[in-house]
Design a protein around this motif. Structure first.
Motif, PDB file in Angstrom:
ATOM      1  N   UNK A  50       0.643  -1.264  -0.179  1.00 21.83           N
ATOM      2  CA  UNK A  50      -0.047  -0.060  -0.304  1.00 21.83           C
ATOM      3  C   UNK A  50       1.066   1.219  -0.145  1.00 21.83           C
ATOM      4  N   UNK A  51       0.366   2.374  -0.681  1.00 21.87           N
ATOM      5  CA  UNK A  51       1.338   3.561  -0.755  1.00 21.87           C
ATOM      6  C   UNK A  51       1.181   4.133   0.491  1.00 21.87           C
ATOM      7  N   UNK A  52       2.091   5.066   1.132  1.00 18.17           N
ATOM      8  CA  UNK A  52       2.326   5.799   2.028  1.00 18.17           C
ATOM      9  C   UNK A  52       2.898   6.887   1.806  1.00 18.17           C
ATOM     10  N   UNK A  53       2.694   8.167   2.851  1.00 13.14           N
ATOM     11  CA  UNK A  53       3.379   9.443   2.407  1.00 13.14           C
ATOM     12  C   UNK A  53       4.826   9.366   3.383  1.00 13.14           C
ATOM     13  N   UNK A  54       5.803   9.779   2.490  1.00  4.76           N
ATOM     14  CA  UNK A  54       7.073   9.629   3.067  1.00  4.76           C
ATOM     15  C   UNK A  54       7.826  11.011   2.845  1.00  4.76           C
ATOM     16  N   UNK A  55       8.719  11.549   3.609  1.00 13.38           N
ATOM     17  CA  UNK A  55       9.465  12.526   3.424  1.00 13.38           C
ATOM     18  C   UNK A  55      10.906  11.915   2.955  1.00 13.38           C
ATOM     19  N   UNK A  56      11.300  12.256   1.637  1.00 13.77           N
ATOM     20  CA  UNK A  56      12.380  11.526   0.825  1.00 13.77           C
ATOM     21  C   UNK A  56      13.441  12.707   0.786  1.00 13.77           C
ATOM     22  N   UNK A  57      14.502  12.579   0.255  1.00  5.60           N
ATOM     23  CA  UNK A  57      15.760  13.918   0.071  1.00  5.60           C
ATOM     24  C   UNK A  57      14.929  14.616  -0.948  1.00  5.60           C
ATOM     25  N   UNK A  59      11.719  15.642  -1.120  1.00  7.21           N
ATOM     26  CA  UNK A  59      10.646  16.209  -0.876  1.00  7.21           C
ATOM     27  C   UNK A  59       9.630  14.833  -0.530  1.00  7.21           C
ATOM     28  N   UNK A  60       8.295  15.640  -0.241  1.00  3.13           N
ATOM     29  CA  UNK A  60       7.167  14.528   0.242  1.00  3.13           C
ATOM     30  C   UNK A  60       6.680  13.885  -1.005  1.00  3.13           C
ATOM     31  N   UNK A  61       6.629  12.596  -1.062  1.00  2.49           N
ATOM     32  CA  UNK A  61       6.118  11.703  -2.098  1.00  2.49           C
ATOM     33  C   UNK A  61       5.013  10.463  -1.178  1.00  2.49           C
ATOM     34  N   UNK A  62       4.189  10.089  -2.145  1.00  9.61           N
ATOM     35  CA  UNK A  62       3.327   8.685  -1.624  1.00  9.61           C
ATOM     36  C   UNK A  62       3.997   7.696  -2.313  1.00  9.61           C
ATOM     37  N   UNK A  63       4.759   6.750  -1.798  1.00 12.53           N
ATOM     38  CA  UNK A  63       5.294   5.696  -2.179  1.00 12.53           C
ATOM     39  C   UNK A  63       4.775   4.545  -1.623  1.00 12.53           C
ATOM     40  N   UNK A  82       3.833  12.336  -6.482  1.00  8.71           N
ATOM     41  CA  UNK A  82       4.934  13.380  -5.881  1.00  8.71           C
ATOM     42  C   UNK A  82       4.094  14.358  -5.809  1.00  8.71           C
ATOM     43  N   UNK A  83       4.244  15.346  -4.762  1.00  5.21           N
ATOM     44  CA  UNK A  83       3.623  16.556  -4.443  1.00  5.21           C
ATOM     45  C   UNK A  83       4.116  17.694  -4.725  1.00  5.21           C
ATOM     46  N   UNK A  85       5.746  19.670  -8.090  1.00  3.89           N
ATOM     47  CA  UNK A  85       5.556  19.754  -9.438  1.00  3.89           C
ATOM     48  C   UNK A  85       6.815  19.312 -10.213  1.00  3.89           C
ATOM     49  N   UNK A  86       7.841  19.689  -9.519  1.00  2.00           N
ATOM     50  CA  UNK A  86       9.066  19.264 -10.406  1.00  2.00           C
ATOM     51  C   UNK A  86       9.506  18.033 -10.150  1.00  2.00           C
ATOM     52  N   UNK A  87       8.854  17.259  -9.408  1.00  2.00           N
ATOM     53  CA  UNK A  87       9.101  15.666  -9.081  1.00  2.00           C
ATOM     54  C   UNK A  87       7.929  14.852  -9.651  1.00  2.00           C
ATOM     55  N   UNK A  88       7.139  15.458 -10.538  1.00  2.00           N
ATOM     56  CA  UNK A  88       6.051  14.586 -10.954  1.00  2.00           C
ATOM     57  C   UNK A  88       6.617  13.577 -11.986  1.00  2.00           C
ATOM     58  N   UNK A  89       7.661  13.568 -12.555  1.00  2.00           N
ATOM     59  CA  UNK A  89       8.246  12.677 -13.559  1.00  2.00           C
ATOM     60  C   UNK A  89       8.715  11.226 -13.023  1.00  2.00           C
ATOM     61  N   UNK A  90       8.529  11.262 -11.744  1.00  2.00           N
ATOM     62  CA  UNK A  90       9.024  10.069 -11.035  1.00  2.00           C
ATOM     63  C   UNK A  90       7.564   9.158 -10.650  1.00  2.00           C
ATOM     64  N   UNK A  91       6.543   9.841 -11.078  1.00  2.00           N
ATOM     65  CA  UNK A  91       5.366   9.323 -10.858  1.00  2.00           C
ATOM     66  C   UNK A  91       5.128   7.686 -11.590  1.00  2.00           C
TER      67      UNK A  91
END
Length: 108
Positions: A50-57, A59-63, A82-83, A85-91
């Motif tokens: 299941x997905x959960x929110x985590x603060x990674x290096x 920023x905040x992501x649901x992983x 990815x919360x 916008x600059x990290x959306x490519x990781x989704x």
């Protein structure tokens, strides 16, 4: 005395003509090397929790943790959301930690 051993049966096998990554713990095929840089990675024998929110290096992501379907070892995670916008490519992309992979089939 004769000892019988059962061979392991994995859910899926990748073609032996390709370089692959396998679970270092049980040798189940995980991914084809040639597809690792594409947007859609054909991962096999990998389950997703299941997905959960985590603060990674970055920023905040649901992983969601991903694991080997054969031996149940946690291999890494999948970016669900990815919360920033600059990290959306990781989704939708997967991270498999190197400590849990071994190279198989045709590596020099």
């Amino acid at each position: 005395m004769v000892t019988m051993t059962r061979s392991k049966t994995f859910q899926a096998y990748l073609p032996s003509c390709h370089r692959t990554y396998s679970c270092i713990h049980c040798r189940a095929h995980l991914a084809n090397h040639d597809e690792l840089i594409s947007k859609v990675i054909n991962e096999v024998n990998v389950g997703c929790g299941p997905a959960e929110e985590r603060v990674l290096l970055t920023g905040l992501h649901a992983v969601a943790d991903i694991y080997c379907e054969n031996c149940k070892t946690t291999l890494g995670w999948k970016y669900e959301h990815a919360f920033e916008s600059s990290q959306k490519y990781k989704e939708g992309k997967f991270i498999i930690e190197l400590a849990h992979m071994i190279k198989d089939n045709g590596w020099d």
